[in-house]
Design an enzyme around this catalytic site. Structure first.
Site, mmCIF file in Angstrom:
data_model
loop_
_atom_site.group_PDB
_atom_site.id
_atom_site.type_symbol
_atom_site.label_atom_id
_atom_site.label_comp_id
_atom_site.label_asym_id
_atom_site.label_seq_id
_atom_site.Cartn_x
_atom_site.Cartn_y
_atom_site.Cartn_z
ATOM 1 N N SER A 196 5.133 5.218 3.011
ATOM 2 C CA SER A 196 5.731 5.022 1.689
ATOM 3 C C SER A 196 7.181 5.477 1.647
ATOM 4 C CB SER A 196 4.973 5.838 0.639
ATOM 5 O OG SER A 196 3.611 5.546 0.665
ATOM 6 N N GLU B 134 7.085 -4.314 1.394
ATOM 7 C CA GLU B 134 8.438 -3.984 1.840
ATOM 8 C C GLU B 134 8.439 -4.020 3.371
ATOM 9 O OE1 GLU B 134 10.115 -1.005 -1.658
ATOM 10 O OE2 GLU B 134 8.871 -0.156 -0.090
ATOM 11 N N MET C 212 -5.723 3.166 1.450
ATOM 12 C CA MET C 212 -5.055 1.886 1.692
ATOM 13 C C MET C 212 -5.712 1.043 2.785
ATOM 14 S SD MET C 212 -2.669 1.771 -0.500
ATOM 15 C CE MET C 212 -1.619 0.407 0.018
ATOM 16 N N VAL D 16 -2.239 5.952 8.295
ATOM 17 C CA VAL D 16 -2.762 7.330 8.381
ATOM 18 C C VAL D 16 -1.936 8.199 7.422
ATOM 19 C CG1 VAL D 16 -3.542 6.955 10.764
ATOM 20 C CG2 VAL D 16 -1.312 8.025 10.372
ATOM 21 N N ASN E 235 9.458 2.835 -4.354
ATOM 22 C CA ASN E 235 9.125 4.239 -4.633
ATOM 23 C C ASN E 235 10.339 5.043 -5.074
ATOM 24 O OD1 ASN E 235 6.384 4.309 -4.462
ATOM 25 N ND2 ASN E 235 6.346 4.662 -2.269
ATOM 26 N N HIS F 66 5.123 -2.057 4.179
ATOM 27 C CA HIS F 66 4.641 -1.193 3.103
ATOM 28 C C HIS F 66 3.937 -1.985 1.987
ATOM 29 C CE1 HIS F 66 5.681 1.790 -0.348
ATOM 30 N NE2 HIS F 66 4.480 2.012 0.134
HETATM 31 N N1 LIG Z 1 -2.195 5.813 -1.480
HETATM 32 C C1 LIG Z 1 -1.320 4.910 -1.837
HETATM 33 O O1 LIG Z 1 -1.274 4.484 -2.977
HETATM 34 C C2 LIG Z 1 -0.361 4.336 -0.841
HETATM 35 C C3 LIG Z 1 0.378 3.191 -1.181
HETATM 36 C C4 LIG Z 1 1.245 2.634 -0.230
HETATM 37 C C5 LIG Z 1 1.389 3.237 1.003
HETATM 38 N N2 LIG Z 1 0.681 4.362 1.288
HETATM 39 C C6 LIG Z 1 0.851 4.952 2.620
HETATM 40 O O2 LIG Z 1 -0.266 4.571 3.425
HETATM 41 C C7 LIG Z 1 -0.542 5.616 4.355
HETATM 42 C C8 LIG Z 1 -1.969 6.039 4.174
HETATM 43 O O3 LIG Z 1 -2.155 6.500 2.877
HETATM 44 P P1 LIG Z 1 -3.604 6.606 2.203
HETATM 45 O O4 LIG Z 1 -3.355 6.879 0.774
HETATM 46 O O5 LIG Z 1 -4.450 5.449 2.618
HETATM 47 O O6 LIG Z 1 -4.127 7.948 2.908
HETATM 48 P P2 LIG Z 1 -5.629 8.500 2.941
HETATM 49 O O7 LIG Z 1 -5.494 9.968 3.116
HETATM 50 O O8 LIG Z 1 -6.415 7.991 1.806
HETATM 51 O O9 LIG Z 1 -6.224 7.844 4.268
HETATM 52 C C9 LIG Z 1 -5.729 8.130 5.547
HETATM 53 C C10 LIG Z 1 -6.830 7.857 6.558
HETATM 54 O O10 LIG Z 1 -6.276 8.006 7.857
HETATM 55 C C11 LIG Z 1 -7.261 8.617 8.666
HETATM 56 N N3 LIG Z 1 -6.651 9.187 9.863
HETATM 57 C C12 LIG Z 1 -6.032 10.372 10.040
HETATM 58 N N4 LIG Z 1 -5.609 10.503 11.319
HETATM 59 C C13 LIG Z 1 -5.986 9.379 11.962
HETATM 60 C C14 LIG Z 1 -5.863 8.926 13.304
HETATM 61 N N5 LIG Z 1 -5.251 9.662 14.225
HETATM 62 N N6 LIG Z 1 -6.394 7.721 13.622
HETATM 63 C C15 LIG Z 1 -7.023 6.974 12.694
HETATM 64 N N7 LIG Z 1 -7.163 7.356 11.416
HETATM 65 C C16 LIG Z 1 -6.650 8.531 11.054
HETATM 66 C C17 LIG Z 1 -7.917 9.641 7.745
HETATM 67 O O11 LIG Z 1 -9.181 10.045 8.237
HETATM 68 C C18 LIG Z 1 -7.997 8.848 6.449
HETATM 69 O O12 LIG Z 1 -9.212 8.129 6.341
HETATM 70 C C19 LIG Z 1 0.478 6.725 4.072
HETATM 71 O O13 LIG Z 1 1.568 6.575 4.931
HETATM 72 C C20 LIG Z 1 0.888 6.469 2.649
HETATM 73 O O14 LIG Z 1 2.176 6.941 2.351
HETATM 74 C C21 LIG Z 1 -0.215 4.913 0.417
#
Ligand SMILES: NC(=O)c1ccc[n+]([C@@H]2O[C@H](COP(=O)([O-])OP(=O)(O)OC[C@H]3O[C@@H](n4cnc5c(N)ncnc54)[C@H](O)[C@@H]3O)[C@@H](O)[C@H]2O)c1
Length: 290
Positions: free
Chosen positions: A127, A160, A14, A98, A198, A148
Site C-alpha cells: 500500500s 495502481e 487481500m 503478505v 492512499n 496495488h
Molecule cells: N487490507 C487492505 O485493505 C489492503 C488494501 C490494499 C493493499 N493492501 C496490502 O496488501 C498486503 C497484505 O495486506 P492484508 O491486509 O491482506 O494483510 P493480512 O495480514 O490480512 O494478510 C497477510 C497474509 O500473509 C501471510 N503471510 C505472512 N508471511 C508470509 C509468507 N512468508 N508467505 C506467505 N504468506 C505469508 C499471513 O499469514 C497472512 O495470512 C499489504 O502489503 C497491504 O499493505 C492491504
C-alpha cells in the site's frame, strides 16, 4: 506478455480475493500462505465472493442457477492452495500480499526469485512501501513492480501499477495489460509513499483521527455522523477495522515518517495494534466483531 498462470502469496484480507479476481478472468492461480489454515481461509473467501457474485446475477435473471453452479465450480477449481511454493515453477505473474513490513516482503521476494521462472513478473500489493527495496532482494529488479489492489479486491476496479527505480518499461506494460486481462482499471504511478490513492485518503482520514484524539470524541459517534452526512459509505474507524488496523497503521506511520505531522498517527490505533486487536480479522478493533 500474456499471463497463462499466476500466483498470490499471502491469503489474508487481500490475498484470497485477489486470487478470486484472477481465477474469475480464466487464469489458473496458486494461493500460498504459511499455514494450511490460512490457505483455507483464503480459499473460503474466494468461494464466498464468487457465490455472492453469482447469487446476484441469478437474482437479476442474468444467469440460471445451473450456470451459476458451473461457474462457481470452474472459478474455485482454478485456485490451488499451497504452503510450500508448490506450483510456482511455471507461473508468469506473482502478486505478493503478505503483511506491510519490508523485512517480510524482502524475504518473500528472495524466495520468489528462486522458485519462479526467470521470465515471471514479481509484483507487490504493497500500500505504500518502496518497490525498489523489494526488487533489491531479487536478481531481476527490472521485473519487479507494484500492483496495488484496493479493498475489497473483488469489487474495486482500480489497480495502481507502481514503477520502481529499476522496473523496465516492458514490465510496466505487462502489468498494465495483466490488470486489464483481469478486468481492472490500471493507473501508473511512482513509488512515493502512499502512491496516489492512499496519500489522498490517509491525508483526509488523518484529520478525523487527529480531531477524535485531541477532543476525546467517541469513534462510533464520529463514524455515524460521517456516514449520515453521506460523505462516505462508512466511517473511517469502521473502514479501518475492515482493512486491518496493522496495515493502516503501517501506511500512516510510513506517510508520517516521509511527510511529517500533516499525516497523523492515531495513538488509539497504535494501542489496539499493540494489544493484537487488528479489526475484523482478529474479531476486535475499534469495534467488537463477535
Ligand atoms: N487490507 C487492505 O485493505 C489492503 C488494501 C490494499 C493493499 N493492501 C496490502 O496488501 C498486503 C497484505 O495486506 P492484508 O491486509 O491482506 O494483510 P493480512 O495480514 O490480512 O494478510 C497477510 C497474509 O500473509 C501471510 N503471510 C505472512 N508471511 C508470509 C509468507 N512468508 N508467505 C506467505 N504468506 C505469508 C499471513 O499469514 C497472512 O495470512 C499489504 O502489503 C497491504 O499493505 C492491504
Amino acid at each position: 506478455m500474456f499471463v497463462f498462470k499466476a500466483a498470490v502469496v499471502g491469503a489474508g484480507t487481500m490475498g484470497g480475493e485477489i486470487a478470486q479476481v484472477i481465477a474469475s478472468s480464466g487464469v489458473p492461480v496458486v494461493l500460498k500462505d504459511v499455514k494450511q489454515d490460512f490457505v483455507e481461509t483464503g480459499l473460503r473467501k474466494a468461494e464466498e465472493v464468487t457465490r455472492a457474485q453469482y447469487a446476484r446475477l441469478v437474482e437479476k435473471e442474468k444467469v440460471t442457477q445451473e450456470q451459476a453452479d458451473t461457474q462457481l465450480e470452474e472459478i474455485t477449481g482454478r485456485i490451488t492452495g499451497t504452503t510450500e511454493y508448490e506450483g510456482f515453477g511455471d507461473v508468469d505473474f506473482v502478486v505478493e500480499a503478505v503483511p506491510e513490513r519490508m523485512p517480510i516482503k524482502q524475504a518473500v521476494f528472495e524466495e520468489l526469485d528462486e522458485v519462479t521462472p526467470g521470465h515471471a513478473i514479481l509484483a507487490s500489493n504493497t500500500s505504500s512501501l518502496a518497490v525498489t527495496e523489494m526488487a533489491d532482494a531479487t536478481s531481476r529488479p527490472d521485473r519487479v513492480v507494484g500492483f496495488h489492489f484496493f479493498y475489497p479486491a473483488s469489487m474495486m476496479r482500480l489497480i495502481e501499477v507502481v514503477e520502481g527505480e529499476e522496473t523496465s518499461e516492458e514490465t510496466l506494460q505487462a502489468a498494465t495489460t495483466f490488470a486489464q486481462q483481469i478486468r481492472k482499471t490500471p493507473i501508473r504511478c511512482g513509488e512515493g509513499p502512499g502512491f496516489v490513492v492512499n496519500r489522498i485518503l490517509i491525508s483526509a482520514v488523518s484529520e478525523v483521527w487527529r480531531v477524535t484524539d485531541e477532543q476525546g470524541l467517541d469513534v462510533k459517534e464520529v463514524d455515524e455522523l460521517i456516514q449520515q452526512s453521506g460523505t462516505a459509505p462508512m466511517g473511517p474507524f469502521y473502514l479501518t477495522d475492515l482493512l486491518g488496523l496493522d496495515t493502516v497503521l503501517h501506511v500512516a506511520e510510513h506517510l508520517n515518517d516521509s511527510h511529517g505531522d500533516r499525516f497523523f498517527v492515531s495513538p488509539a490505533m497504535k494501542e489496539l495494534v499493540e494489544a493484537g486487536d487488528l479489526g475484523q480479522k482478529t474479531g476486535k478493533g475499534f469495534y467488537d466483531h463477535g
